[in-house]
Design a protein around this motif. Structure first.
Motif, PDB file in Angstrom:
ATOM      1  N   ASP A 130       1.103  -1.007  -0.169  1.00 34.33           N
ATOM      2  CA  ASP A 130      -0.458  -0.636   0.085  1.00 34.33           C
ATOM      3  C   ASP A 130       1.527   1.309   0.566  1.00 34.33           C
ATOM      4  O   ASP A 130       1.570   1.158   0.555  1.00 34.33           O
ATOM      5  N   PRO A 131       0.577   2.065  -0.497  1.00 34.25           N
ATOM      6  CA  PRO A 131       1.631   3.715  -0.619  1.00 34.25           C
ATOM      7  C   PRO A 131       1.306   3.914   0.512  1.00 34.25           C
ATOM      8  O   PRO A 131       2.598   4.700   1.082  1.00 34.25           O
ATOM      9  N   MET A 132       0.379   3.934   1.079  1.00 31.37           N
ATOM     10  CA  MET A 132       1.106   4.600   2.804  1.00 31.37           C
ATOM     11  C   MET A 132       0.629   4.224   3.958  1.00 31.37           C
ATOM     12  O   MET A 132       0.059   3.068   4.097  1.00 31.37           O
ATOM     13  N   LEU A 133       1.552   4.334   5.019  1.00 26.21           N
ATOM     14  CA  LEU A 133       0.861   3.670   6.315  1.00 26.21           C
ATOM     15  C   LEU A 133       0.742   5.413   7.300  1.00 26.21           C
ATOM     16  O   LEU A 133       1.815   5.765   7.062  1.00 26.21           O
ATOM     17  N   GLY A 134      -0.549   5.389   7.346  1.00 31.25           N
ATOM     18  CA  GLY A 134      -0.773   6.600   8.397  1.00 31.25           C
ATOM     19  C   GLY A 134      -1.411   6.564   9.506  1.00 31.25           C
ATOM     20  O   GLY A 134      -0.400   5.928  10.452  1.00 31.25           O
ATOM     21  N   THR A 135      -1.936   6.481   9.810  1.00 26.78           N
ATOM     22  CA  THR A 135      -2.677   5.502  11.058  1.00 26.78           C
ATOM     23  C   THR A 135      -2.199   3.590  11.618  1.00 26.78           C
ATOM     24  O   THR A 135      -1.947   4.058  12.603  1.00 26.78           O
ATOM     25  N   GLY A 136      -2.378   3.185  10.845  1.00 29.34           N
ATOM     26  CA  GLY A 136      -1.880   1.667  10.591  1.00 29.34           C
ATOM     27  C   GLY A 136      -3.503   0.935  10.695  1.00 29.34           C
ATOM     28  O   GLY A 136      -3.203   0.188  10.844  1.00 29.34           O
ATOM     29  N   GLY A 137      -4.553   1.833  10.724  1.00 30.48           N
ATOM     30  CA  GLY A 137      -5.392   0.799  10.830  1.00 30.48           C
ATOM     31  C   GLY A 137      -6.129  -0.083   9.512  1.00 30.48           C
ATOM     32  O   GLY A 137      -6.394  -1.049  10.095  1.00 30.48           O
ATOM     33  N   THR A 138      -5.749   0.290   8.091  1.00 26.59           N
ATOM     34  CA  THR A 138      -6.032  -0.188   7.499  1.00 26.59           C
ATOM     35  C   THR A 138      -4.739  -0.824   7.188  1.00 26.59           C
ATOM     36  O   THR A 138      -5.651  -2.412   6.365  1.00 26.59           O
ATOM     37  N   ALA A 139      -3.727  -1.177   7.800  1.00 26.06           N
ATOM     38  CA  ALA A 139      -2.884  -2.163   7.831  1.00 26.06           C
ATOM     39  C   ALA A 139      -3.315  -2.833   8.759  1.00 26.06           C
ATOM     40  O   ALA A 139      -2.384  -3.898   8.216  1.00 26.06           O
ATOM     41  N   ILE A 140      -3.939  -2.597   9.550  1.00 24.38           N
ATOM     42  CA  ILE A 140      -3.770  -3.620  10.938  1.00 24.38           C
ATOM     43  C   ILE A 140      -4.698  -4.258  10.061  1.00 24.38           C
ATOM     44  O   ILE A 140      -4.349  -6.089  10.428  1.00 24.38           O
ATOM     45  N   PRO A 165       4.650   8.188  11.635  1.00 23.01           N
ATOM     46  CA  PRO A 165       5.565   7.163  13.086  1.00 23.01           C
ATOM     47  C   PRO A 165       4.467   6.425  13.850  1.00 23.01           C
ATOM     48  O   PRO A 165       4.172   5.479  14.244  1.00 23.01           O
ATOM     49  N   GLU A 166       2.817   7.877  13.503  1.00 18.37           N
ATOM     50  CA  GLU A 166       1.954   7.204  14.797  1.00 18.37           C
ATOM     51  C   GLU A 166       1.142   5.720  13.818  1.00 18.37           C
ATOM     52  O   GLU A 166       1.196   3.989  14.667  1.00 18.37           O
ATOM     53  N   GLY A 167       1.582   5.326  12.324  1.00 18.40           N
ATOM     54  CA  GLY A 167       1.241   3.771  11.808  1.00 18.40           C
ATOM     55  C   GLY A 167       1.993   2.308  11.940  1.00 18.40           C
ATOM     56  O   GLY A 167       1.248   2.053  12.537  1.00 18.40           O
ATOM     57  N   ILE A 168       3.431   3.003  11.765  1.00 14.80           N
ATOM     58  CA  ILE A 168       4.528   2.481  12.145  1.00 14.80           C
ATOM     59  C   ILE A 168       4.274   2.210  13.883  1.00 14.80           C
ATOM     60  O   ILE A 168       4.418   0.555  14.023  1.00 14.80           O
ATOM     61  N   GLU A 169       4.193   2.600  14.972  1.00 16.96           N
ATOM     62  CA  GLU A 169       3.760   2.039  16.351  1.00 16.96           C
ATOM     63  C   GLU A 169       2.938   0.915  16.177  1.00 16.96           C
ATOM     64  O   GLU A 169       2.414   0.438  17.190  1.00 16.96           O
ATOM     65  N   ALA A 170       1.529   1.860  15.851  1.00 14.81           N
ATOM     66  CA  ALA A 170       0.117   0.543  15.369  1.00 14.81           C
ATOM     67  C   ALA A 170       0.528  -0.588  15.141  1.00 14.81           C
ATOM     68  O   ALA A 170      -0.128  -1.441  15.513  1.00 14.81           O
ATOM     69  N   VAL A 171       1.501  -0.590  13.756  1.00 13.62           N
ATOM     70  CA  VAL A 171       1.408  -1.786  13.262  1.00 13.62           C
ATOM     71  C   VAL A 171       2.655  -2.889  14.140  1.00 13.62           C
ATOM     72  O   VAL A 171       2.136  -4.137  14.831  1.00 13.62           O
ATOM     73  N   THR A 172       3.301  -1.829  14.340  1.00 16.49           N
ATOM     74  CA  THR A 172       4.457  -3.142  15.329  1.00 16.49           C
ATOM     75  C   THR A 172       3.610  -3.870  16.949  1.00 16.49           C
ATOM     76  O   THR A 172       4.420  -4.500  16.853  1.00 16.49           O
ATOM     77  N   TYR A 194      -4.093  12.155   7.649  1.00 13.19           N
ATOM     78  CA  TYR A 194      -3.560  12.065   6.664  1.00 13.19           C
ATOM     79  C   TYR A 194      -1.961  12.924   6.857  1.00 13.19           C
ATOM     80  O   TYR A 194      -1.578  13.314   7.674  1.00 13.19           O
ATOM     81  N   ILE A 195      -0.935  12.176   6.237  1.00  9.38           N
ATOM     82  CA  ILE A 195       0.760  11.624   6.396  1.00  9.38           C
ATOM     83  C   ILE A 195       1.098  13.238   6.076  1.00  9.38           C
ATOM     84  O   ILE A 195       0.731  13.974   4.972  1.00  9.38           O
ATOM     85  N   LEU A 196       1.872  14.112   6.912  1.00  7.10           N
ATOM     86  CA  LEU A 196       2.529  15.642   6.773  1.00  7.10           C
ATOM     87  C   LEU A 196       3.842  15.225   6.286  1.00  7.10           C
ATOM     88  O   LEU A 196       4.443  14.110   7.800  1.00  7.10           O
ATOM     89  N   PRO A 197       4.759  15.554   5.936  1.00 12.95           N
ATOM     90  CA  PRO A 197       4.348  16.963   4.806  1.00 12.95           C
ATOM     91  C   PRO A 197       3.335  15.142   3.382  1.00 12.95           C
ATOM     92  O   PRO A 197       2.589  15.783   3.151  1.00 12.95           O
ATOM     93  N   GLY A 198       3.572  14.236   3.701  1.00 13.62           N
ATOM     94  CA  GLY A 198       2.681  13.315   2.868  1.00 13.62           C
ATOM     95  C   GLY A 198       3.026  13.475   1.564  1.00 13.62           C
ATOM     96  O   GLY A 198       4.005  14.826   0.857  1.00 13.62           O
ATOM     97  N   VAL A 199       1.512  13.236   0.528  1.00 14.53           N
ATOM     98  CA  VAL A 199       1.316  13.986  -0.932  1.00 14.53           C
ATOM     99  C   VAL A 199       0.239  13.851  -1.243  1.00 14.53           C
ATOM    100  O   VAL A 199      -0.651  13.429  -2.480  1.00 14.53           O
TER     101      VAL A 199
END
Length: 212
Positions: A130-140, A165-172, A194-199
């Motif tokens: 997936d291009p983005m790992l934001g909150t981590g909810g979708t990845a989890i 960082p928030e998404g990485i922490e949640a998935v971890t 949304y991720i900052l600065p992001g795309v």
């Protein structure tokens, strides 16, 4: 779990193309695919090659080397398709199974809308992309589905272009056995997740599908 951030200068350059709000969808797709190819290279370092007979070179016989593992690529619809393309260039025989999830704009929680996984998992390596790992909810949520489907012995990796960082922490925390390969770890999330600065919205930008 291991979090591996790709610091290659070519990835950094292509990320700038993705970040630029004036980049066309075609150029955004190309940059996404390029970065995905770099990440595929990194994420597949631990694949095993085995000898399977020989091939004839113009001069002599040489070993015929093949990837031993059965590989599956799991793009999270829709934006994950942009990352999948970069993986398939190097793993053209990989299984591809799609998971459809969207993030509820109010709750930011994932909602599943598509899942056609076969009854039995025959892959020994799974790459969720997936291009983005934001909150981590979708990845989890996707990794939960993958682990239930594949069982505990199948290696699963999550590959994304940008992560907060928030998404990485949640998935971890939720999946300590899953390695994360990421092109760049950005600064933080905004109030809308949304991720900052992001795309911006990667799916919209990949497919020129802006709401008017």
């Amino acid at each position: 779990m291991t979090v591996l951030e790709c610091k290659h200068p070519l990835v950094t350059e292509r990320l700038t193309i993705m970040r630029d709000k004036n980049t066309s969808s075609a150029d955004f797709r190309k940059a996404t695919k390029d970065i995905a190819s770099f990440l595929c290279y990194e994420a597949t370092r631990d694949l095993t090659v085995v000898e399977d007979g020989t091939v004839a070179t113009p001069l002599v016989e040489a070993p015929n080397m093949k990837i031993k593992e059965e590989v599956a690529i799991i793009p999270i619809l829709r934006a994950g398709l942009g990352v999948m393309d970069g993986f398939l260039d190097f793993l053209p025989s990989a299984q591809v199974w799609h998971i459809g999830l969207y993030r509820d704009p109010k709750t930011l929680c994932p909602v599943e809308y598509y899942n056609k996984l076969p009854a039995t998992c025959t892959a020994s390596k799974i790459y969720v992309v997936d291009p983005m790992l934001g909150t981590g909810g979708t990845a989890i949520a996707t990794l939960n589905i993958m682990r239930e489907w594949a069982g505990k012995d199948v290696q699963i990796k999550f590959v994304c272009i940008l992560a907060a960082p928030e998404g990485i922490e949640a998935v971890t925390h939720a999946h300590p056995d899953v390695d994360i390969h990421v092109g760049k770890i950005d600064d933080k999330l905004n109030a809308k997740g949304y991720i900052l600065p992001g795309v911006g919205d990667a799916g919209d930008r990949l497919y020129n599908a802006y709401a008017h």
